[in-house]
Design an enzyme around this catalytic site. Sequence first.
Site, short mmCIF file in Angstrom:
data_model
loop_
_atom_site.label_atom_id
_atom_site.label_comp_id
_atom_site.label_asym_id
_atom_site.label_seq_id
_atom_site.Cartn_x
_atom_site.Cartn_y
_atom_site.Cartn_z
N ASP A 31 -4.08 -35.57 -17.93
CA ASP A 31 -4.05 -35.01 -16.59
C ASP A 31 -5.23 -35.53 -15.76
O ASP A 31 -6.30 -35.83 -16.30
CB ASP A 31 -4.12 -33.48 -16.67
CG ASP A 31 -3.74 -32.81 -15.38
OD1 ASP A 31 -3.10 -33.46 -14.53
OD2 ASP A 31 -4.08 -31.62 -15.21
N ASN A 79 7.90 -34.65 -13.41
CA ASN A 79 7.32 -35.76 -12.66
C ASN A 79 8.35 -36.51 -11.82
O ASN A 79 7.99 -37.21 -10.86
CB ASN A 79 6.61 -36.74 -13.59
CG ASN A 79 5.34 -36.18 -14.19
OD1 ASN A 79 4.92 -36.58 -15.27
ND2 ASN A 79 4.71 -35.23 -13.52
#
Length: 252
Positions: A31, A79
């Site tokens: 991340d 995503n």
Amino acid sequence: MSLRSFAENLYVHRLIRQLTHVPTHVAIIQDGNRRYAKAKGKDTAFGHRAGAEITMKVFDWMEELGVIHTTFYAFSTENFKRSPEEVNELLELFIEKFSEMIKDQRIYDKKVNITVIGDRSLINDRLLQKIHDVEEATKDHHHYYLHFAIAYGGRNEILETTKSIVAKVRAGELSPDLITPDCVTERMYPEVEMPPVDLIIRTANDKRTSNFLPWLANGNEAAVCFCVPPWPEFRYVDMVRALRTYDQRMKV
């Protein structure tokens, strides 16, 4: 070497000497690429590329520290909701990096097995072909394992596995009495060697596990370490501190 680097090296070596338990399987939520790029005044592609560069470096650290399986959460099903430009940039980056891995002599010297988990029906043909190529090139390697979660969602994984087991039972090919945790794992990963997750690492200080490998991690009560640096700034000392989190849990 600066005084700060010297002190950090001493600290890291002291931590390593204190470790008595090393996880077999570490899963990493990579991340912070976009936040890293924003902080640098760059576009998202810069952040994703910087994150990709750290991946093989982290594998080298894992191999040095004795971790056999490493799973990277590279691209979730969520995503796909990002802009088409960003999604395409990421998928093209995966193609580029898998191409490099096929040619990387380290993969062959260290006998690294590379596999991809996730919903392949969501992946375009060019990336699917490259995934096939890298998996085929490394299928006989069994010293270390690199797993990449692409188009991956943990709940979806459990749901699809459940459907496949129900279909087997209805077809009379599987007795309900034979449905065990090991049976579910085998159905979930029929062609991938995926042991239970011992440690989850998430970078960029976001304290959640984001539906990552719930069957293998939650069921094994995996330790979790949340690190402050974004993925492109993840360092060896952060890796060792994460292993200390697992080691401390095992000593309780």
